[in-house]
Write a protein that holds these residues in place. Structure first.
Motif, PDB file in Angstrom:
ATOM      1  N   ALA A 148       0.832  -1.208   0.000  1.00 30.29           N
ATOM      2  CA  ALA A 148       0.000   0.000   0.000  1.00 30.29           C
ATOM      3  C   ALA A 148       0.865   1.256   0.000  1.00 30.29           C
ATOM      4  N   MET A 149       1.929   1.238   0.781  1.00 27.85           N
ATOM      5  CA  MET A 149       2.826   2.389   0.816  1.00 27.85           C
ATOM      6  C   MET A 149       3.540   2.576  -0.523  1.00 27.85           C
ATOM      7  N   GLN A 150       3.817   1.491  -1.206  1.00 29.56           N
ATOM      8  CA  GLN A 150       4.467   1.593  -2.511  1.00 29.56           C
ATOM      9  C   GLN A 150       3.612   2.378  -3.492  1.00 29.56           C
ATOM     10  N   LEU A 151       2.308   2.229  -3.408  1.00 30.76           N
ATOM     11  CA  LEU A 151       1.399   2.948  -4.299  1.00 30.76           C
ATOM     12  C   LEU A 151       1.452   4.458  -4.054  1.00 30.76           C
ATOM     13  N   ALA A 152       1.735   4.847  -2.813  1.00 29.69           N
ATOM     14  CA  ALA A 152       1.759   6.274  -2.461  1.00 29.69           C
ATOM     15  C   ALA A 152       3.156   6.862  -2.466  1.00 29.69           C
ATOM     16  N   ALA A 153       4.177   6.035  -2.605  1.00 30.20           N
ATOM     17  CA  ALA A 153       5.556   6.470  -2.395  1.00 30.20           C
ATOM     18  C   ALA A 153       6.005   7.551  -3.364  1.00 30.20           C
ATOM     19  N   GLY A 154       5.425   7.603  -4.553  1.00 27.67           N
ATOM     20  CA  GLY A 154       5.836   8.613  -5.510  1.00 27.67           C
ATOM     21  C   GLY A 154       5.455  10.020  -5.101  1.00 27.67           C
ATOM     22  N   ASP A 155       4.387  10.144  -4.309  1.00 28.40           N
ATOM     23  CA  ASP A 155       3.896  11.457  -3.901  1.00 28.40           C
ATOM     24  C   ASP A 155       4.064  11.740  -2.417  1.00 28.40           C
ATOM     25  N   GLN A 161       9.392   5.848   2.933  1.00 21.37           N
ATOM     26  CA  GLN A 161      10.286   5.244   3.931  1.00 21.37           C
ATOM     27  C   GLN A 161      10.029   3.750   4.067  1.00 21.37           C
ATOM     28  N   TYR A 162       8.780   3.348   3.923  1.00 20.43           N
ATOM     29  CA  TYR A 162       8.434   1.930   4.048  1.00 20.43           C
ATOM     30  C   TYR A 162       8.996   1.100   2.902  1.00 20.43           C
ATOM     31  N   THR A 163       9.252   1.720   1.781  1.00 20.45           N
ATOM     32  CA  THR A 163       9.760   0.989   0.619  1.00 20.45           C
ATOM     33  C   THR A 163      11.267   1.125   0.448  1.00 20.45           C
ATOM     34  N   SER A 164      11.888   1.992   1.255  1.00 22.41           N
ATOM     35  CA  SER A 164      13.328   2.252   1.110  1.00 22.41           C
ATOM     36  C   SER A 164      14.127   1.865   2.348  1.00 22.41           C
ATOM     37  N   GLY A 165      13.473   1.229   3.319  1.00 20.18           N
ATOM     38  CA  GLY A 165      14.168   0.937   4.561  1.00 20.18           C
ATOM     39  C   GLY A 165      14.471   2.182   5.375  1.00 20.18           C
ATOM     40  N   PHE A 166      13.616   3.216   5.219  1.00 21.69           N
ATOM     41  CA  PHE A 166      13.783   4.483   5.942  1.00 21.69           C
ATOM     42  C   PHE A 166      15.095   5.170   5.563  1.00 21.69           C
ATOM     43  N   ALA A 167      15.418   5.120   4.268  1.00 22.62           N
ATOM     44  CA  ALA A 167      16.683   5.687   3.802  1.00 22.62           C
ATOM     45  C   ALA A 167      16.805   7.169   4.129  1.00 22.62           C
ATOM     46  N   ASP A 168      15.733   7.938   3.930  1.00 25.29           N
ATOM     47  CA  ASP A 168      15.817   9.374   4.225  1.00 25.29           C
ATOM     48  C   ASP A 168      16.089   9.627   5.701  1.00 25.29           C
ATOM     49  N   VAL A 169      15.432   8.866   6.557  1.00 23.02           N
ATOM     50  CA  VAL A 169      15.610   9.044   7.999  1.00 23.02           C
ATOM     51  C   VAL A 169      17.071   8.821   8.392  1.00 23.02           C
ATOM     52  N   PRO A 201      11.000  18.312  -2.323  1.00 18.41           N
ATOM     53  CA  PRO A 201       9.778  19.085  -2.052  1.00 18.41           C
ATOM     54  C   PRO A 201       8.968  18.419  -0.955  1.00 18.41           C
ATOM     55  N   ASP A 202       8.525  19.191   0.023  1.00 18.25           N
ATOM     56  CA  ASP A 202       7.797  18.634   1.150  1.00 18.25           C
ATOM     57  C   ASP A 202       6.453  18.068   0.703  1.00 18.25           C
ATOM     58  N   SER A 203       6.184  16.811   1.074  1.00 16.94           N
ATOM     59  CA  SER A 203       4.967  16.125   0.632  1.00 16.94           C
ATOM     60  C   SER A 203       3.702  16.794   1.148  1.00 16.94           C
ATOM     61  N   HIS A 204       3.746  17.287   2.368  1.00 12.61           N
ATOM     62  CA  HIS A 204       2.546  17.891   2.940  1.00 12.61           C
ATOM     63  C   HIS A 204       2.164  19.160   2.177  1.00 12.61           C
ATOM     64  N   ILE A 205       3.143  19.972   1.861  1.00 16.58           N
ATOM     65  CA  ILE A 205       2.877  21.156   1.049  1.00 16.58           C
ATOM     66  C   ILE A 205       2.400  20.742  -0.338  1.00 16.58           C
ATOM     67  N   GLY A 206       3.034  19.734  -0.916  1.00 12.09           N
ATOM     68  CA  GLY A 206       2.664  19.277  -2.247  1.00 12.09           C
ATOM     69  C   GLY A 206       1.228  18.787  -2.322  1.00 12.09           C
TER      70      GLY A 206
END
Length: 273
Positions: A148-155, A161-169, A201-206
């Motif tokens: 489910a997170m993969q479907l939303a990961a682009g936006d 983070q769920y699809t990348s092992g929390f790489a950004d964190v 770009p911040d997702s919440h603003i986007g």
């Protein structure tokens, strides 16, 4: 780590994030967007026991913590924080390094976790959520949580983070905290927050204002950061941060995803000192 240690680390991370002057977001120096620091403090204290509940499913931790937070504030103050911190808390219970344990934790998530998270997201009703033709959070979950997170990961950077092992964190937030180990705690948190705001770009603003608005804020942040010395005292750091803060809030722009990722970075750092 023990349950008490995990709960304490979560609460301390939430409070430390509020102590930093994060442009556009709520902090101790200025409220914003109809919310105040007290709302976030109450939500963090209410959520901590659920986030740290031993041997509990990640989805259940999130759903229970969202319900507890809404119960004391009536506001969606921390959905993103809970989505990020619940897997980290579950991983901290495993007897191995946090990042490796997190990979195992994410791999074990299933449809039951997705169902609980869908209910939590629907209850929190975050701004700009929108509707999907398939796998919408208002409908029963038919796929696992990572799918489910993969479907939303682009936006959505939190979903990613769920699809990348929390790489950004780990690679942006925790790395920045470590780079500034000799600076004031408040400055380290501010730097981590701005590192996220500059990185993408911040997702919440986007979601609320469109990608162009998010990209414009990203560029403003990059120009701001170029002139800040994170080892300088607050009296020198804060004036430009406060000016940027006031400008963003005047436009109704809240980099909420960057703030959520900052809490998760503080939490991850606390769980693996």
């Amino acid at each position: 780590m023990t349950t008490i240690d995990i709960a304490d680390a979560f609460l301390r991370s939430c409070l430390a994030e509020l102590d930093a002057l994060k442009p556009g977001n709520v902090h101790r120096f200025a409220a914003g967007h109809g919310m105040e620091v007290a709302h976030f403090e109450a939500a963090a204290r209410a959520a901590a026991p659920a986030i740290a509940r031993p041997d509990e499913r990640v989805g259940t931790r999130i759903e229970t913590a969202v319900a507890a937070s809404l119960g004391v504030t009536g506001l969606n103050t921390n959905l993103g924080i809970l989505l990020l911190c619940a897997p980290l808390a579950a991983a901290a219970e495993r007897p191995r390094p946090l990042r490796a344990a997190l990979v195992e934790t994410l791999a074990a998530l299933d449809r039951q976790d997705a169902a609980a998270v869908f209910r939590a997201i629907a209850a929190a009703n975050p701004g700009g959520l929108g509707r999907r033709t398939e796998h919408d959070v208002a409908a029963p979950a038919t796929i696992g949580l990572v799918e489910a997170m993969q479907l939303a990961a682009g936006d959505d950077r939190i979903a990613r983070q769920y699809t990348s092992g929390f790489a950004d964190v780990f690679d942006i937030g925790v790395a920045r905290l470590h780079q500034l180990a000799g600076a004031e705690p408040q400055a380290r948190t501010e730097a981590a927050y701005l590192a996220f705001l500059c990185a993408f770009p911040d997702s919440h603003i986007g979601r609320k204002f469109g990608r162009a608005a998010a990209e414009a804020v990203q560029e403003e942040a990059r120009q701001l950061v170029a002139g800040i010395d994170w080892h300088a005292p607050a009296a020198r750091r804060h004036p430009p941060l406060a000016a940027f803060d006031a400008g963003l809030k005047a436009r109704g722009l809240n980099p909420g995803t960057s703030a959520d990722l900052t809490v998760a970075s503080l939490f991850a750092a606390a769980l693996s000192p």
